[in-house]
Motif scaffolding. Structure first.
Motif, PDB file in Angstrom:
ATOM      1  N   ARG A  35      -4.919  85.039  -3.287  1.00 46.13           N
ATOM      2  CA  ARG A  35      -5.876  83.947  -3.526  1.00 46.13           C
ATOM      3  C   ARG A  35      -6.975  83.964  -2.453  1.00 46.13           C
ATOM      4  O   ARG A  35      -8.157  83.800  -2.763  1.00 46.13           O
ATOM      5  CB  ARG A  35      -5.146  82.600  -3.535  1.00 46.13           C
ATOM      6  CG  ARG A  35      -6.028  81.430  -3.880  1.00 46.13           C
ATOM      7  CD  ARG A  35      -5.223  80.181  -4.161  1.00 46.13           C
ATOM      8  NE  ARG A  35      -4.433  80.285  -5.366  1.00 46.13           N
ATOM      9  CZ  ARG A  35      -4.911  80.236  -6.592  1.00 46.13           C
ATOM     10  NH1 ARG A  35      -6.205  80.101  -6.777  1.00 46.13           N
ATOM     11  NH2 ARG A  35      -4.124  80.330  -7.638  1.00 46.13           N
ATOM     12  N   SER A  36      -6.606  84.197  -1.218  1.00 45.47           N
ATOM     13  CA  SER A  36      -7.574  84.251  -0.124  1.00 45.47           C
ATOM     14  C   SER A  36      -8.564  85.405  -0.318  1.00 45.47           C
ATOM     15  O   SER A  36      -9.777  85.236  -0.149  1.00 45.47           O
ATOM     16  CB  SER A  36      -6.831  84.403   1.202  1.00 45.47           C
ATOM     17  OG  SER A  36      -7.725  84.615   2.251  1.00 45.47           O
ATOM     18  N   ARG A  39     -10.941  84.558  -3.155  1.00 42.05           N
ATOM     19  CA  ARG A  39     -11.975  83.584  -2.774  1.00 42.05           C
ATOM     20  C   ARG A  39     -13.093  84.250  -1.978  1.00 42.05           C
ATOM     21  O   ARG A  39     -14.261  83.926  -2.155  1.00 42.05           O
ATOM     22  CB  ARG A  39     -11.366  82.448  -1.964  1.00 42.05           C
ATOM     23  CG  ARG A  39     -10.847  81.318  -2.809  1.00 42.05           C
ATOM     24  CD  ARG A  39     -10.631  80.063  -1.992  1.00 42.05           C
ATOM     25  NE  ARG A  39      -9.686  80.236  -0.901  1.00 42.05           N
ATOM     26  CZ  ARG A  39      -8.384  79.980  -0.972  1.00 42.05           C
ATOM     27  NH1 ARG A  39      -7.873  79.541  -2.076  1.00 42.05           N
ATOM     28  NH2 ARG A  39      -7.617  80.167   0.069  1.00 42.05           N
ATOM     29  N   ARG A  40     -12.739  85.173  -1.099  1.00 42.02           N
ATOM     30  CA  ARG A  40     -13.762  85.866  -0.311  1.00 42.02           C
ATOM     31  C   ARG A  40     -14.659  86.718  -1.202  1.00 42.02           C
ATOM     32  O   ARG A  40     -15.837  86.889  -0.919  1.00 42.02           O
ATOM     33  CB  ARG A  40     -13.110  86.777   0.734  1.00 42.02           C
ATOM     34  CG  ARG A  40     -12.572  86.059   1.913  1.00 42.02           C
ATOM     35  CD  ARG A  40     -12.252  87.003   3.063  1.00 42.02           C
ATOM     36  NE  ARG A  40     -11.761  88.292   2.703  1.00 42.02           N
ATOM     37  CZ  ARG A  40     -10.484  88.694   2.785  1.00 42.02           C
ATOM     38  NH1 ARG A  40      -9.571  87.861   3.195  1.00 42.02           N
ATOM     39  NH2 ARG A  40     -10.144  89.924   2.468  1.00 42.02           N
ATOM     40  N   ASP A  50     -14.559  83.595 -12.556  1.00 41.29           N
ATOM     41  CA  ASP A  50     -14.448  82.684 -11.433  1.00 41.29           C
ATOM     42  C   ASP A  50     -13.318  83.170 -10.535  1.00 41.29           C
ATOM     43  O   ASP A  50     -12.736  84.229 -10.763  1.00 41.29           O
ATOM     44  CB  ASP A  50     -14.224  81.243 -11.906  1.00 41.29           C
ATOM     45  CG  ASP A  50     -12.948  81.059 -12.711  1.00 41.29           C
ATOM     46  OD1 ASP A  50     -12.096  81.968 -12.722  1.00 41.29           O
ATOM     47  OD2 ASP A  50     -12.787  79.988 -13.312  1.00 41.29           O
ATOM     48  N   THR A  51     -13.011  82.414  -9.522  1.00 45.08           N
ATOM     49  CA  THR A  51     -11.988  82.810  -8.560  1.00 45.08           C
ATOM     50  C   THR A  51     -10.653  83.081  -9.254  1.00 45.08           C
ATOM     51  O   THR A  51      -9.960  84.041  -8.907  1.00 45.08           O
ATOM     52  CB  THR A  51     -11.824  81.723  -7.481  1.00 45.08           C
ATOM     53  OG1 THR A  51     -13.073  81.555  -6.814  1.00 45.08           O
ATOM     54  CG2 THR A  51     -10.781  82.123  -6.466  1.00 45.08           C
TER      55      THR A  51
END
Length: 187
Positions: A35-36, A39-40, A50-51
C-alpha cells in the motif's frame, strides 16, 4: 514467554511447497508495504486508475515474488519482494502514463527505478517468465493471447481488433482466464 516470529524466508519456502497459510501470512505481512509503495507511485492523474488499482497490481507482484524467490541466493526476501512490487506497479504506471500526457513533455518512469541491481532485474525477469509459463500451461491458446494483450495494457476493443473477434468473445475469454488463473495460483 514471547513466541518467536517465523522469518519471511522460511514462510516463503513453505509457501512454495504449497502451504496456503504461509502464503497468506506473507501477503498479510506485506500488505501495508504494498500500500505504501502504491501510494508513492500514484501521485499523478490517471484515467480510470487510483491507488487501489496500484495496490492490486502490487499484490500481484508480491504473489509473483513468493513463487520466484530463490533462498539459495542468500538475499533477504523483503528486498526481492519490494523490487517485484515496485516493478509491477511501475508497469501499471507506464500504461497509465501512456494515456495521460504531462504538459506535452515525455516522462521517464525509469528515473524512479533507482537502486535496482542487475541481480534484481534478473530475478524479476525470471519471475515474469515463470508467471507467463503458468499462464501458457493453464489457458487455451486464444485465452493466453487475450490475457497477454490485456496484461500489456491493451483495451478490450484493441484486443478484439487484433484477434478479429467481437468484444463479447474477448470479455468471455478474460472471464474464463481469470477463473482458471485463480485456481492455478491458489493451488
Amino acid at each position: 514467554m514471547q513466541e518467536k516470529r517465523e522469518t519471511d524466508e522460511s514462510l516463503v519456502v513453505r509457501a512454495q511447497k504449497g502451504d496456503r497459510g504461509a502464503s497468506e501470512e506473507i501477503l498479510r505481512r506485506y500488505k501495508d508495504t504494498v500500500r505504501s509503495i502504491a501510494r508513492r507511485r500514484a501521485f499523478y492523474p490517471t484515467r480510470g486508475g487510483d491507488t487501489e488499482d496500484f495496490v492490486q497490481e502490487g499484490m500481484i507482484g508480491l504473489y509473483g515474488a513468493i513463487s520466484a524467490y530463490r533462498e539459495e541466493l542468500k538475499k533477504p526476501f523483503r528486498n526481492f519482494a519490494c523490487t517485484c512490487v515496485e516493478r509491477r506497479i511501475l508497469d501499471a504506471c507506464r500504461v497509465a502514463w501512456r494515456k495521460v500526457p504531462l504538459d506535452g513533455e515525455a516522462f521517464d518512469p525509469e528515473s524512479f527505478s533507482e537502486g535496482v541491481t542487475p541481480e534484481d532485474t534478473l530475478l524479476f525477469d525470471e519471475s515474469n517468465a515463470e508467471f507467463y509459463g503458468k499462464l501458457m500451461r493453464s489457458l487455451s491458446d486464444f485465452e493466453f493471447r487475450v490475457m497477454a494483450m490485456y496484461l500489456e495494457g491493451m483495451s478490450y476493443s484493441a484486443i478484439a481488433e487484433t484477434t478479429g473477434k467481437d468484444m463479447k468473445s474477448i470479455d468471455n475469454a478474460l472471464a474464463r482466464s481469470k477463473k482458471k488463473l485463480q485456481k492455478t495460483f491458489r493451488s
